[in-house]
Design an enzyme around this catalytic site. Structure first.
Site, PDB file in Angstrom:
ATOM      1  N   HIS A 101       0.834  -1.194   0.000  1.00 53.27           N
ATOM      2  CA  HIS A 101       0.000   0.000   0.000  1.00 53.27           C
ATOM      3  C   HIS A 101       0.873   1.249   0.000  1.00 53.27           C
ATOM      4  CE1 HIS A 101      -3.913  -2.058   1.559  1.00 53.27           C
ATOM      5  NE2 HIS A 101      -3.356  -2.703   0.537  1.00 53.27           N
TER       6      HIS A 101
ATOM      7  N   GLU B 290       0.820   3.790   1.946  1.00 52.12           N
ATOM      8  CA  GLU B 290       1.301   4.112   3.286  1.00 52.12           C
ATOM      9  C   GLU B 290       2.505   3.260   3.659  1.00 52.12           C
ATOM     10  OE1 GLU B 290      -3.289   4.168   3.470  1.00 52.12           O
ATOM     11  OE2 GLU B 290      -1.704   3.226   2.305  1.00 52.12           O
TER      12      GLU B 290
ATOM     13  N   CYS C 102      -2.845  -1.065   7.445  1.00 47.26           N
ATOM     14  CA  CYS C 102      -1.929   0.079   7.419  1.00 47.26           C
ATOM     15  C   CYS C 102      -2.053   0.912   8.693  1.00 47.26           C
ATOM     16  CB  CYS C 102      -2.203   0.950   6.201  1.00 47.26           C
ATOM     17  SG  CYS C 102      -1.584   0.253   4.649  1.00 47.26           S
TER      18      CYS C 102
END
Length: 358
Positions: A274, A276, A304
């Site tokens: 992801h 993040e 996350c």
């Protein structure tokens, strides 16, 4: 602040200028060389009397009338800019932006914003007829066919058409309203005087960087971008996709994404990192430290959120919601991480009054 207004014939840009003057203290500025959208009428009302002028003399007569009425008229864009630059804290508006060269000069200044005003041709034709009735110039009316040709020339002429200017406007208003009071109320909600459109706030600046990072993503499910910030300085950026060395998601690198499974389904088989995660890995805990803020154009997922909490992020700012917002918010609340959604002032194309045109 200087707001420039451009648009089609009878689109309503002068009405918007009047709204800014009446309700927000703007002063109207004029350029002599600009041809008004009312030139189709070839009529000018002075002291309540309507007079007809040829196309060649209309511009000079209009400028003289404005000067006599105490309005500020400039012979060139440079003169207008010099005037406003010394008074940039005051509020100014002009409807006389008819060439890209004028627009280029204005856009160099941090106090300027371009707003376009347009409307469907059927609405503009109706307004044109009503304008003729108000000025008692019905004998000078154009046929619908000639009005369409005039409108096309006004917008699409390769030499002087306004479409290139309209396409560069920060805010593009679609004005189909026939009620002045309602139009003014709608403009009030739009908050045209919000100076965040001139110079973005820190939130808007970093969120735009996150959105720019998302453009690098080739994840087949969703583009997401992220920016890590500490003390208003960017630490790292990230976007979602497969890890280094693996085939890109858009090339079939992640079977789960390419199978089009629903949100939250099959996450254990997803090979994509992801946004993040990529930003956190790029920064490292030592660079993050206390007080760091994570900007993400999409609210972080539950997985996350756990990692964000672990590295010591103090605040998370997101733009768009996600399917796990409630779970993510619960994790952040318990961990003492502030979570908030950022909503920028509306830009782009805005329909002021959605209604049937027929």
């Amino acid at each position: 602040m200087l707001i420039g207004l451009c648009g089609g014939i009878c689109a309503g840009k002068r009405t918007v200028a009047n709204y800014l003057a009446e309700h927000h203290g703007f002063t109207h500025l004029y350029l002599r060389q600009a041809t008004p959208d009312a030139d189709a009428l070839k009529a000018l009302t002075i002291n309540g009397h309507t007079k007809q002028y040829s196309e060649t003399s209309f511009e000079d007569v209009q400028s003289q009338a404005k000067e006599k009425s105490g309005q500020t008229v400039f012979s060139a864009a440079d003169d207008l800019l010099d005037f406003v630059t010394k008074r940039w804290r005051e509020r100014w508006v002009t409807t006389d932006i008819h060439t890209e060269s004028i627009l280029d000069k204005l856009l160099r200044r941090p106090f300027f914003i371009l707003v376009s005003v347009d409307a469907p041709v059927s609405v503009r034709w109706k307004r044109y007829q009503e304008r003729l009735q108000r000025t008692q110039s019905s004998s000078e009316s154009l046929s619908l066919e000639k009005f369409l040709l005039k409108s096309d020339e006004h917008l699409y002429s390769p030499d002087s058409g306004l479409l290139p200017l309209i396409s560069r406007a920060t805010v593009r208003l679609i004005n189909t309203s026939s009620n002045l009071a309602h139009l003014y109320a709608t403009l009030g909600k739009l908050d045209l005087t919000n100076e965040d459109r001139l110079r973005p706030s820190w939130d808007q600046y970093f969120m735009q960087l996150a959105s720019l990072a998302a453009q690098r993503s080739n994840c087949m499910k969703r583009r997401v971008g992220c920016v890590l910030v500490r003390e208003k300085r960017v630490i790292s950026t990230g976007y979602n996709g497969t890890p280094r060395g693996l085939k890109n998601c858009g090339e079939g690198g992640c079977p789960r994404c390419n199978e089009g499974q629903g949100s939250g389904v099959g996450l254990g088989t997803c090979l994509c990192l992801h946004a993040e995660e990529n930003a956190l890995l790029e920064a490292g805990r030592e660079r993050i430290r206390g007080g760091a803020i994570l900007y993400c154009d999409t609210c972080p997922c539950l997985t996350c959120s756990i990692k964000i909490t672990q590295v010591g992020i103090s605040e998370v700012v997101y733009s768009q919601g996600y399917s796990m917002d409630t779970e993510t918010a619960a994790v952040f609340k318990e961990a003492g991480v502030r979570l908030r959604q950022f909503v920028p002032p509306p830009n782009g194309m805005i329909h002021l009054e959605k209604q049937s045109l027929y």
